[in-house]
Structures are given as C-alpha cells and as structure tokens.
Design an enzyme around this catalytic site. Structure first.
Site, PDB file in Angstrom:
ATOM      1  N   HIS A 120      -0.413  55.330  18.099  1.00 29.07           N
ATOM      2  CA  HIS A 120      -1.445  54.330  18.417  1.00 29.07           C
ATOM      3  C   HIS A 120      -1.361  53.890  19.880  1.00 29.07           C
ATOM      4  O   HIS A 120      -1.604  52.724  20.203  1.00 29.07           O
ATOM      5  CB  HIS A 120      -1.331  53.115  17.491  1.00 29.07           C
ATOM      6  CG  HIS A 120      -1.541  53.436  16.044  1.00 29.07           C
ATOM      7  ND1 HIS A 120      -2.795  53.565  15.480  1.00 29.07           N
ATOM      8  CD2 HIS A 120      -0.658  53.688  15.054  1.00 29.07           C
ATOM      9  CE1 HIS A 120      -2.668  53.871  14.200  1.00 29.07           C
ATOM     10  NE2 HIS A 120      -1.386  53.948  13.920  1.00 29.07           N
ATOM     11  N   ASN A 158      -5.757  51.062   8.916  1.00 25.43           N
ATOM     12  CA  ASN A 158      -6.490  52.146   9.566  1.00 25.43           C
ATOM     13  C   ASN A 158      -7.960  52.092   9.165  1.00 25.43           C
ATOM     14  O   ASN A 158      -8.355  51.254   8.351  1.00 25.43           O
ATOM     15  CB  ASN A 158      -5.908  53.509   9.164  1.00 25.43           C
ATOM     16  CG  ASN A 158      -4.599  53.828   9.860  1.00 25.43           C
ATOM     17  OD1 ASN A 158      -4.384  53.461  11.009  1.00 25.43           O
ATOM     18  ND2 ASN A 158      -3.711  54.510   9.148  1.00 25.43           N
TER      19      ASN A 158
END
Length: 486
Positions: A56, A129
C-alpha cells in the site's frame, strides 16, 4: 498568516543570512564544515523520506465526516454508531497494494480502503480493501504472498511465474483472483468503487450481548471501472490519475460519498453456517444476512500537506473503541500485530502523537520516551501502574465481551476447504461480456508464465469452480483441461 517580513531560519530558529551561497575558503573553496546551515539542509534532505510502506505504498487521502443515519445501539455500544445524526470526523487513505510509491494508479490491483474515525472514545481504524475478500486466510502466508507481488530479487522485475505458482498452490486465492481479474480489478476512479472491512469483526452492546459483523461502504457515485487499454494509456500519460481525480473533485466541491452498511450474524450462527464466517476468502450471502444501513461518509477536505497527512497517516485493524472487537479470523489476528508494528518501524514508536494520527481525546497512559517524543512526555507525572498517586487506571466497564474458545494448541487449517463454490458463483453472476473480459485478462496475465505445469494447475482450479470457466482459460492458453479433473 502573512509571510511578509518573515525571516528564514534554521531548524533551531536562528535567522539565516545567506541561503544562496555556501561558506567556502575563498571564492573557489573548498567548502567549510562550519557552515552548519548547509550541513543541516543537506542532512535533513537526506532524511526527508521515511521508508515507504512495504504494501500500500502508493496512496491518496482526504478528510471528511461520518454521519449516523441508523442507530446501532442494539448491536454495539460504540458511540460513533449510537444516536442518529451523530457526526464523527474522519480521514481516509486509498491505495494500491503491490506497487512502489511512484507506481501508476491505474494498474490491476486491489485498492486499500482505510478509514480513521476520530471518535470521542479514541480513534477507530477500519482498514479494508475495495474487495470483500482476500487471497489468503492465514497471516502466516502473508509475507510469501506479498513477495510474489513484488519484484524478483535477481531481475528486479515483476515475476508472473511467482504470482501464478503461488496462486495455483493456494486454491483459497481463487475467489479473489476471479474478482481481481474481472471488471472491478481496475476502478475508474477512487470515487467509483466500494470499500469493505473484508474481515469479520465483533460488536458488543451495553448489555454485554455480542454479534458478528461485516462492513460494506457502497459508493453513491456508482461503481465504474476502467478498460485495460484506457488504464494502460493513463499509466503512461498520467500515472497519478486517481490521485488527481480525487483531489480535483474535492477541490471543486464535488464531494464523494459512501453509504456504510453492515451484515449482522448472531454469535451462534458461526457454528452452523455453511462457510466459515471467519474465513476472509469467503463472503456471507446477502440473502442470509441482508445489508443494514448505518450511515454516510462524505469526503469534503483535501490534505494541506501530503507527507504530513497521507504519508504519515498510520492505520491498524487493532485500533478499536469499546463496542468493537476482533473475531477469530486468522488473517485479522495477524494484522492486529503487523500493522502497528510496521508503523513503529516506519514512522516511529510515537507515530500516534503526530497530528494526523492523534486522537481528539487526550491519551492517558504510561508510555514514555522513544524517538521524536515531541509533547511533554508525561511531564513529572507518575509513570507506572498500579500506583497510589492518582494516575489513570483501568475501567472494568470497558472489558471486551467474552466468547468461547476450545481445542488443542496446534497449527491447524480452517475446517472448511471449499474454495470453488463462491468463485464459481461469482463467475456465473457475470454477464457474457464480463466473463469474456475476465478470461481475456487471465489469459494475458498467464501467458508470460514459463512453465505449463503451473498454468495447468491453475486451470484445474478455474475448472473446479465452473467447467466453462476452466475450459475458456485453457483454450486461450492453447492447453487442455487435465483429464483428472474432468
């Protein structure tokens, strides 16, 4: 604040007389080590980048608020979910998973969807997510999985052999692979995708009653996705397309919004449901546990400084408030430790003191010292517990709700190993056009794999999920579905 007549200073506040020329011995030098302003500038510049996130790394963020539209006190005592109309300030960070900090926004990859709620009981981080599921279901596999998504240590290139070798040897990944390779694998913008807590969590109410819960953020902008050719073009021409789109939308007053819904499962159902409700590679049927609206999230303010707010923002699934607790989800259990530990390494032991992470209520504890402790470090107050000097102490009313555990201490897998039904159902839910694009994406991604045995092993998984699914991928790769699975 006006900058007129403001003096440039060093980091320690001393005024700088010359910021254009370094101090040298004569006009040609050499440069003198006594030029402390030069040394400070260079040394600070060398340290301007904290280590990027291992996963990320590339992200965009925004501030906003969450407004409760449906009182949830029946299920949870968490105050942000109690009292219709209640507003809680929040910050969100969207991200890709596999790429580095400078990678393109429009790659085929899950998107991180991490929300920090600044509640009156402390911060609550919901770290999920844009997919309701994940590739693996036990945290012990996470470092290996991420290694396959990163660069080969010899070539420093992405390695499809590693990607598909791992997936083909981890059949639990099939559901998420099908999701990722479908149309939703590349969202049109960050505003046009849903978000999910993905894991199962536990809610507890004021009476000590508990339920299992899953979170769904449904975009009010509608789900829109991006075609491969458009995504590839933008990756070259404007690799920051999603970041730019989010910033410009908010700057222009077009504030994106999501409706938060939850699924609620009674505790006892976990023992009889047809899928293990704690397995993050599975979803709960909406027919069995319908969506219940909770509230509305609106993003209405851009960060003033990317590094201070987006890059230094730290999120952890373990950052919870009373009324919200963990479930036995094995992937979640590992994340409870790993995320905060990553932040302690990357940003520092005192990362929660930074303005973007600092709770709106005063933290009262006995944590002291550590690098970059920039508040008063507890002053001269008592620094241990228990104590008889009036320091903060535990509050039994905030104990977590108990749940029963049993069994031997051992390394065991989930009892349920049906990796194919939900992946097949997802395939069959797609229109013919969607299936065609899914197969095209998979075939294109698998063609570079050098070994046919890896391709055939993966084809078997597709076939077990849906015969047509496996046959179409096999045909695209000029292979035959192995006879042993027919």
């Amino acid at each position: 604040m006006s900058n007129v007549n403001k003096h440039l200073t060093t980091g320690t506040g001393a005024p700088v007389g010359d910021n254009q020329n370094s101090m040298t011995a004569g006009g040609r030098g050499p440069t003198l080590i006594q030029d402390v302003h030069l040394l400070e500038k260079l040394a600070h510049f060398n340290r301007e980048r904290v280590p990027e996130r291992v996963v990320h790394a590339k992200g965009a963020g925004a501030h906003g608020y969450f407004e409760l539209t449906n009182d949830m006190s029946k299920y949870t005592k968490a105050k942000l979910f109690n009292g219709v109309g209640k507003r809680t300030p929040m910050f969100i960070r969207f991200s890709t998973v596999a790429g580095e900090l400078g990678s393109a926004d429009t790659v085929r990859d899950p998107r991180g969807f991490a929300v920090k709620f600044y509640t009156e009981e402390g911060n609550y981080d919901l770290v999920g997510n844009n997919t309701p599921i994940f590739f693996i279901r036990d945290a012990i596999k996470f470092p290996d999985f991420i290694h396959t998504q990163k660069r080969d240590p010899r070539t420093h290139l992405k390695n499809p052999n590693a990607v598909w070798d791992f997936w083909s040897l981890s059949p639990e990944s099939l559901h998420q692979v099908t999701y990722l390779m479908g149309d939703r694998g590349i969202p049109a913008t960050l505003r046009h995708m849903n978000g999910y807590g993905s894991h199962t969590f536990k809610w507890g109410n004021a009476e000590g009653e508990a339920v299992w819960v899953k979170y769904h953020f449904i975009t009010e902008q509608g789900v829109k996705n991006m075609a491969n050719d458009v995504a590839a073009k933008l990756a070259g021409e404007n690799p920051d397309y999603h970041t730019e789109d989010l910033f410009n939308a908010i700057e222009n007053g077009d504030f994106p919004a999501w409706r938060l819904h939850v699924q609620i499962m009674p505790l006892e159902d976990a023992n009889t449901y047809r899928f293990d409700p704690f397995d993050v590679t599975k979803v709960w049927s909406h027919k069995d546990y319908p969506l219940i609206e909770v509230g509305r999230m609106v993003l209405n303010r851009n960060p003033e400084n990317y590094f201070a707010e987006v890059e230094q923002a730290t999120f952890s699934p373990g950052t919870m408030v009373p009324g919200i607790e963990a479930s036995p989800d094995k992937m979640l259990q590992g994340r409870l430790f790993a995320y905060s530990d990553a932040h302690r390494y990357r940003v520092g032991a005192n990362h929660n003191l930074l303005p973007i992470n600092r709770p709106k209520v005063e933290a009262q504890n006995y944590q002291r010292d550590g690098a970059m402790r920039f508040d008063n470090n507890g002053g001269g107050s008592v620094y241990y517990e228990p104590n008889s000097f009036g320091g903060p102490k535990e509050a039994p009313q905030y104990k977590q709700t108990p749940f029963e555990v049993s069994g031997e201490a051992a390394q065991v897998a989930y009892d349920h190993n049906d990796h194919y039904t939900q992946a097949g159902n997802l395939y069959r839910l797609m229109s013919e056009d969607e299936r065609g694009r899914l197969v095209e994406n998979i075939v294109a991604a698998m063609k570079p794999v050098e070994r046919d045995d890896i391709k055939l092993r993966q084809i078997q998984h597709f076939y077990k999920a849906d015969q047509e699914y496996g046959e179409r991928v096999a045909k695209g790769l000029n292979l035959q579905v192995p006879q042993e699975v027919k």
